[in-house]
Structure formats: structure tokens, C-alpha cells
Design an enzyme around this catalytic site. Structure first.
Site, PDB file in Angstrom:
ATOM      1  N   VAL A 137       0.900  -1.154   0.000  1.00 17.57           N
ATOM      2  CA  VAL A 137       0.000   0.000   0.000  1.00 17.57           C
ATOM      3  C   VAL A 137       0.939   1.205   0.000  1.00 17.57           C
ATOM      4  CG1 VAL A 137      -1.705   1.323   1.299  1.00 17.57           C
ATOM      5  CG2 VAL A 137      -1.870  -1.171   1.228  1.00 17.57           C
ATOM      6  N   PRO A 138       1.123   1.833  -1.156  1.00 22.30           N
ATOM      7  CA  PRO A 138       2.144   2.877  -1.286  1.00 22.30           C
ATOM      8  C   PRO A 138       1.714   4.211  -0.664  1.00 22.30           C
ATOM      9  CG  PRO A 138       0.993   2.606  -3.357  1.00 22.30           C
ATOM     10  CD  PRO A 138       0.447   1.557  -2.419  1.00 22.30           C
ATOM     11  N   CYS A 139       1.698   4.260   0.656  1.00 18.62           N
ATOM     12  CA  CYS A 139       1.263   5.461   1.364  1.00 18.62           C
ATOM     13  C   CYS A 139       2.179   6.655   1.088  1.00 18.62           C
ATOM     14  CB  CYS A 139       1.148   5.190   2.858  1.00 18.62           C
ATOM     15  SG  CYS A 139       2.693   4.703   3.625  1.00 18.62           S
ATOM     16  N   HIS A 140       3.398   6.391   0.633  1.00 16.02           N
ATOM     17  CA  HIS A 140       4.316   7.483   0.306  1.00 16.02           C
ATOM     18  C   HIS A 140       3.821   8.294  -0.891  1.00 16.02           C
ATOM     19  CE1 HIS A 140       5.613   3.993  -2.023  1.00 16.02           C
ATOM     20  NE2 HIS A 140       6.091   4.834  -2.917  1.00 16.02           N
TER      21      HIS A 140
END
Length: 192
Positions: A137-140
């Protein structure tokens, strides 16, 4: 995947951790400043998990994470996540974040509006900072107002959003951060 397990693995930015259970990935830990700290964090978060060899589905996830952390393309959209302990709202935020293409970003406000919850910008920010599934989950890719790469999940270890976006080739300027200059991509440890 009977029971819970975890593994520590090499990546282009250091030793990462991944934990899994019967329903899928429980969490991903990016490197702390030292491997022992990464290992301790994994044990604190998943005390009932044993360090064992990952099953094929988790190996596939690890390969994708390693590729992405080396700046290579990889598709992690089919990786099963165990969201049984995640609130329904946070699960929606994570599903949205997973759909953000590599090289692009969204603001907390854009995520909230896309979820038809425009008044929930703060809740989106909280969900992003609680993301246990780093990289998968690419929260960045979800930024604060003005495109600020601020808080990252505690599972981000010593790595910043700016560093992750830099690895992906995302950013408004071509200038290097101090992190880029002082800590270049680490080589893999020799196997043996």
C-alpha cells in the site's frame, strides 16, 4: 499459509521485514537504522509469528517489494492483505492508495474527495500514517497539502516518503536530498 510467520529480507535500502498469516500479508517493515531494530519491531508487532521461510505467495510479494525499492516496476495489486484488524474506512483508503500509479501522487484531500468523504482529510492522513503494509500500500504516494512529503507510517523505519518517491523517480525537482547523497542504494548481501 498455516499460522503466522515473518521473514527479514534484503532490499535496495536495507533489511526489511514482512509478516503474514492465513488471510495474507499482516505487515511490511522498512529498515530501521540497524537490522536488530527492524527485527525487534517485527517481534513487538507480531509476537505470535515465527521466523520461517515465506510461502510462495509471500516470496512473490517480497520480490515485488525489492524490485520497487530498486526503482524497478512491479505490480503488487494481487498481493493478498489481511485487513481483519483494519477499520472499514482505513481499508478504503488503502485500496485507493494501491491504485495510485507509480510515479504519481495524490493529496490527502484528493483521496478524501475520491472516497466521497471530503470532510475526512484528517482521517485519511491518520489512515496513511497507520499503514501496516508499506510499499504494497504505497502510502508514500499520498502527500499533505502543497505536496509535502511529511509523516510516514511507523513501519517506514528510517526511510522517508521523500526517499521512496525519489526511488520511484517522482518529485518536482531533480535535486538530490541529503539522504540521496549520504546513503546511496545499498548492495545486496552476499548469499552463502
Amino acid at each position: 499459509m498455516p499460522g503466522r510467520g515473518y521473514a527479514i529480507f534484503d532490499s535496495g535500502i536495507g533489511r526489511c521485514g514482512i509478516a503474514w498469516g492465513d488471510l495474507g500479508i499482516l505487515g511490511v517493515q522498512l529498515p530501521e537504522t540497524r537490522e536488530i531494530e527492524t527485527r525487534r519491531r517485527m517481534l513487538r508487532q507480531y509476537p505470535d509469528a515465527r521466523e520461517i521461510r515465506p510461502p510462495l505467495s509471500v516470496e512473490t510479494a517480497i520480490e515485488g517489494i525489492v524490485a520497487l525499492l530498486r526503482g524497478k516496476p512491479a505490480d503488487l495489486s494481487d498481493v493478498a492483505l489481511d485487513i481483519s484488524g483494519i477499520s472499514a474506512f482505513n481499508a478504503r483508503v488503502y485500496a485507493f492508495a494501491r491504485a495510485i500509479p507509480r510515479g504519481e501522487t495524490r493529496s490527502y484531500a484528493e483521496v478524501a474527495a475520491s472516497l466521497k468523504a471530503s470532510g475526512a482529510v484528517h482521517s485519511v492522513a491518520q489512515a496513511i500514517t497507520r499503514n501496516p503494509f508499506m510499499i504494497i500500500v504505497p502510502c508514500h504516494r499520498v502527500l499533505g497539502d502543497g505536496g509535502h512529503a511529511d509523516k510516514i507510517s511507523p513501519n517506514g523505519g528510517a526511510i522517508s516518503k521523500r526517499r521512496l518517491l525519489s526511488i520511484e523517480g517522482t518529485g518536482s525537482s531533480g535535486s538530490k536530498t541529503l539522504f540521496d547523497v549520504l546513503l546511496p542504494v545499498a548492495p545486496l548481501r552476499p548469499q552463502g
